[in-house]
Design an enzyme around this catalytic site. Structure first.
Site, PDB file in Angstrom:
ATOM      1  N   SER A 100      73.704  35.607  60.090  1.00 45.73           N
ATOM      2  CA  SER A 100      72.853  35.982  61.212  1.00 45.73           C
ATOM      3  C   SER A 100      72.254  37.371  61.044  1.00 45.73           C
ATOM      4  O   SER A 100      71.362  37.756  61.806  1.00 45.73           O
ATOM      5  CB  SER A 100      73.668  35.961  62.510  1.00 45.73           C
ATOM      6  N   GLY A 101      72.771  38.146  60.065  1.00 41.93           N
ATOM      7  CA  GLY A 101      72.350  39.535  59.935  1.00 41.93           C
ATOM      8  C   GLY A 101      72.994  40.448  60.951  1.00 41.93           C
ATOM      9  O   GLY A 101      72.526  41.571  61.166  1.00 41.93           O
ATOM     10  N   PRO A 126      76.487  51.890  70.799  1.00 43.00           N
ATOM     11  CA  PRO A 126      75.599  51.043  70.003  1.00 43.00           C
ATOM     12  C   PRO A 126      75.326  49.677  70.631  1.00 43.00           C
ATOM     13  O   PRO A 126      74.218  49.144  70.473  1.00 43.00           O
ATOM     14  CB  PRO A 126      76.333  50.905  68.666  1.00 43.00           C
ATOM     15  N   ASN A 127      76.320  49.123  71.341  1.00 50.48           N
ATOM     16  CA  ASN A 127      76.119  47.810  71.959  1.00 50.48           C
ATOM     17  C   ASN A 127      75.532  47.924  73.357  1.00 50.48           C
ATOM     18  O   ASN A 127      74.528  47.284  73.689  1.00 50.48           O
ATOM     19  CB  ASN A 127      77.449  47.043  72.038  1.00 50.48           C
ATOM     20  N   SER A 136      71.908  40.000  67.790  1.00 50.48           N
ATOM     21  CA  SER A 136      71.503  39.878  66.382  1.00 50.48           C
ATOM     22  C   SER A 136      70.677  38.616  66.186  1.00 50.48           C
ATOM     23  O   SER A 136      69.766  38.575  65.351  1.00 50.48           O
ATOM     24  CB  SER A 136      72.733  39.816  65.471  1.00 50.48           C
ATOM     25  N   ASN A 137      70.983  37.594  66.989  1.00 53.03           N
ATOM     26  CA  ASN A 137      70.356  36.281  66.796  1.00 53.03           C
ATOM     27  C   ASN A 137      68.888  36.235  67.180  1.00 53.03           C
ATOM     28  O   ASN A 137      68.174  35.318  66.782  1.00 53.03           O
ATOM     29  CB  ASN A 137      71.124  35.219  67.595  1.00 53.03           C
ATOM     30  N   HIS A 184      41.409  20.174  28.862  1.00 57.38           N
ATOM     31  CA  HIS A 184      42.534  19.808  27.991  1.00 57.38           C
ATOM     32  C   HIS A 184      42.709  20.809  26.850  1.00 57.38           C
ATOM     33  O   HIS A 184      43.225  20.473  25.778  1.00 57.38           O
ATOM     34  CB  HIS A 184      42.353  18.397  27.413  1.00 57.38           C
ATOM     35  N   SER A 314      53.656  46.453  19.999  1.00 54.67           N
ATOM     36  CA  SER A 314      54.792  46.058  19.174  1.00 54.67           C
ATOM     37  C   SER A 314      55.486  47.280  18.616  1.00 54.67           C
ATOM     38  O   SER A 314      54.848  48.290  18.285  1.00 54.67           O
ATOM     39  CB  SER A 314      54.323  45.161  18.019  1.00 54.67           C
ATOM     40  N   SER A 315      56.808  47.185  18.471  1.00 57.55           N
ATOM     41  CA  SER A 315      57.587  48.255  17.861  1.00 57.55           C
ATOM     42  C   SER A 315      57.645  48.106  16.349  1.00 57.55           C
ATOM     43  O   SER A 315      58.152  48.997  15.657  1.00 57.55           O
ATOM     44  CB  SER A 315      59.015  48.249  18.428  1.00 57.55           C
ATOM     45  N   LYS A 320      48.971  46.380  17.097  1.00 57.96           N
ATOM     46  CA  LYS A 320      49.000  45.209  17.963  1.00 57.96           C
ATOM     47  C   LYS A 320      48.868  45.634  19.422  1.00 57.96           C
ATOM     48  O   LYS A 320      49.560  46.551  19.877  1.00 57.96           O
ATOM     49  CB  LYS A 320      50.306  44.442  17.761  1.00 57.96           C
ATOM     50  N   ASN A 322      48.841  43.941  23.338  1.00 58.61           N
ATOM     51  CA  ASN A 322      49.182  42.735  24.086  1.00 58.61           C
ATOM     52  C   ASN A 322      48.540  42.726  25.469  1.00 58.61           C
ATOM     53  O   ASN A 322      48.250  43.787  26.035  1.00 58.61           O
ATOM     54  CB  ASN A 322      50.696  42.616  24.243  1.00 58.61           C
ATOM     55  N   GLU A 327      50.532  39.377  31.718  1.00 57.67           N
ATOM     56  CA  GLU A 327      51.931  38.994  31.553  1.00 57.67           C
ATOM     57  C   GLU A 327      52.774  39.465  32.736  1.00 57.67           C
ATOM     58  O   GLU A 327      53.606  38.717  33.263  1.00 57.67           O
ATOM     59  CB  GLU A 327      52.483  39.566  30.247  1.00 57.67           C
TER      60      GLU A 327
END
Length: 462
Positions: A100-101, A126-127, A136-137, A184, A314-315, A320, A322, A327
């Protein structure tokens, strides 16, 4: 740490050691101890939303004559500080906690109570005070909707509109370029690059519309339903008033739920929103993959475009480069798609009057929104805006495309067209050369019928 680094707090289960400098109390500490599961914490936007709810609740309770002005102002001021991110270190809880968190709701209640008490010079409960009229719900479902709406409004939609404009601009700049179409992954009839990019822009425009279409449901807030949807311990006007207060503060068209029982027991709207985010992710991955294919090479690939060179690729292979941005965006999309699965499973985990996967739904929904927002801007700025076209390469590929013979079908027929295409491909010759030998068409007629630009307009060539 020594015992002097702690203070003793008490709750209904007894005494708890809490770090001396912590703004939270016993219930938060119990959750810290009970759920050492991951390093995943509620995102900043969710803590902000929860604080806004608590501040609005204090203001509404004062308006209703249920809380004195000093207490309400102290809680509201404390909530403002939390919403601004000034106390994030005091929200340490794992998202894998009570479904319920409740732990995170009490975390907020305890932090705000201590901050308010420091202002007032006496205890704030607090309450009884911070959580007055709430559960909480209903707080956590409300925070899910509010944090998601804010993130969509402030981050995602502006980013998608920014990407859409970048695509529209790029399409206009490259309208003169005709490329080989592909179906295709095989050569097909030519298209203008503006048509290719225009399709991407249309995907993003539809994605914007899809996300916007979910907002009316996302604007409905569970606050006021309290424990099970009946509104027990809350003023009858509390839900409507808090929605109006939050709407005024955020500028969003927020309203109270039309059915608190639904809002507490289900997360159907979160699932709906996530589904539309997944569609956006699918669109972005399609665009990213097209960019990667068109950029592939530079020698052995398509080599039609050149993406900006942002870092060595590239290492071990010098020189190169990329396609790092497409990505990265593809990985963002994969994460969002995975998040959607989690949210879907979470959404069906409501039993009777309460869903019990609220924290993980909240985390994944907000993460998907923020990832797509950031990914869209990065794609626009570092891939779309900066790529260039290898027009010589594009023209060469187009000239050797045997599928352009399709335009001659109405004049010479399918069978002869197929023969010409196969011969041109087998001999590595230009289609026009073979067609000139195999038909009675003149050079002028072939140039007109096989004009690549004209072929992108569709219709029957005359």
């Amino acid at each position: 740490m020594t015992d002097q680094s702690y203070r003793i707090e008490r709750d209904t289960l007894g005494e708890v050691k809490v770090p001396a400098g912590a703004l939270y109390g016993a219930q938060t500490q119990r959750a810290v101890d009970n759920f050492p599961i991951s390093d995943l914490r509620f995102p900043r936007s969710f803590i902000r939303a929860l604080a806004l709810i608590k501040g609005a609740a204090a203001a509404v309770n004062h308006d209703l004559g249920l809380m004195d002005a000093g207490m309400a102002e102290a809680i509201r001021s404390a909530a403002d500080e939390v919403a601004e991110g000034r106390h994030d270190q005091h929200f340490p809880l794992d998202i894998f906690q009570t479904g319920s968190g409740t732990s995170t709701n009490m975390n907020a209640n305890e932090v705000l109570a201590n901050l308010a008490a420091a202002r007032l010079g006496h205890k704030v409960h607090p309450n009884d005070h911070v959580n007055m009229g709430q559960s909480s719900n209903d707080c956590i479902p409300t925070a899910i909707h509010l944090s998601a709406y804010l993130a969509i409004h402030e981050e995602l939609l502006p980013a998608l509109r920014y990407l859409h404009q970048a695509l529209v601009t790029k399409a206009a700049d490259l309208d003169h370029v005709v490329i080989t179409g592909r179906t295709h992954l095989m050569d097909a009839m030519p298209v203008r690059l503006s048509q290719e990019i225009g399709a991407w822009a249309s995907q993003i425009a539809h994605g914007i519309a899809r996300v916007e279409a979910t907002l009316p449901r996302l604007a409905e807030l569970a606050q006021g339903g309290t424990a099970v949807g009946t509104g027990i311990n809350a003023h009858p006007e509390f839900g409507a008033r808090i929605a109006a207060k939050l709407a005024d503060w955020t500028g969003l068209p927020l309203v109270t739920s039309s059915n608190y029982f639904e809002s507490l027991s289900t997360q159907d709207t979160a699932v709906e929103v996530s589904g539309q985010l997944k569609v956006v992710a699918v669109s972005l991955m399609k665009i990213a993959n097209d960019l990667r294919w068109m950029n592939s090479g530079p020698i052995a690939g398509l080599g039609e475009i050149v993406l900006p060179a942002l870092q060595p690729g590239s290492s071990i292979m010098p020189g190169k480069i990329n396609p790092v941005i497409p990505e990265a965006v593809s990985m963002v999309c994969a994460q969002v798609m995975g998040n959607d699965v989690t949210i879907t499973i979470g959404g069906q985990s409501g039993s009777f009057q309460l869903n019990v996967m609220l924290p993980v739904i909240a985390y994944n929904l907000v993460q998907s929104i923020t990832l797509l927002a950031s990914g869209s801007r990065v794609l626009a700025d570092q891939a779309i805006a900066g790529f260039t076209v290898n027009e010589t390469r594009v023209a060469d590929l187009l000239g050797k495309n045997p599928i352009m013979v399709t335009a001659l079908n109405p004049v010479i027929g399918y069978e002869l067209g197929a023969k010409i295409a196969k011969q041109a491909y087998a001999e590595g010759r230009l289609l026009k050369e073979v067609a000139l030998e195999q038909t009675e068409l003149s050079v002028e007629e072939l140039n007109r019928l096989l004009d690549p630009r004209q072929l992108t307009e569709g219709g029957i060539q005359q």
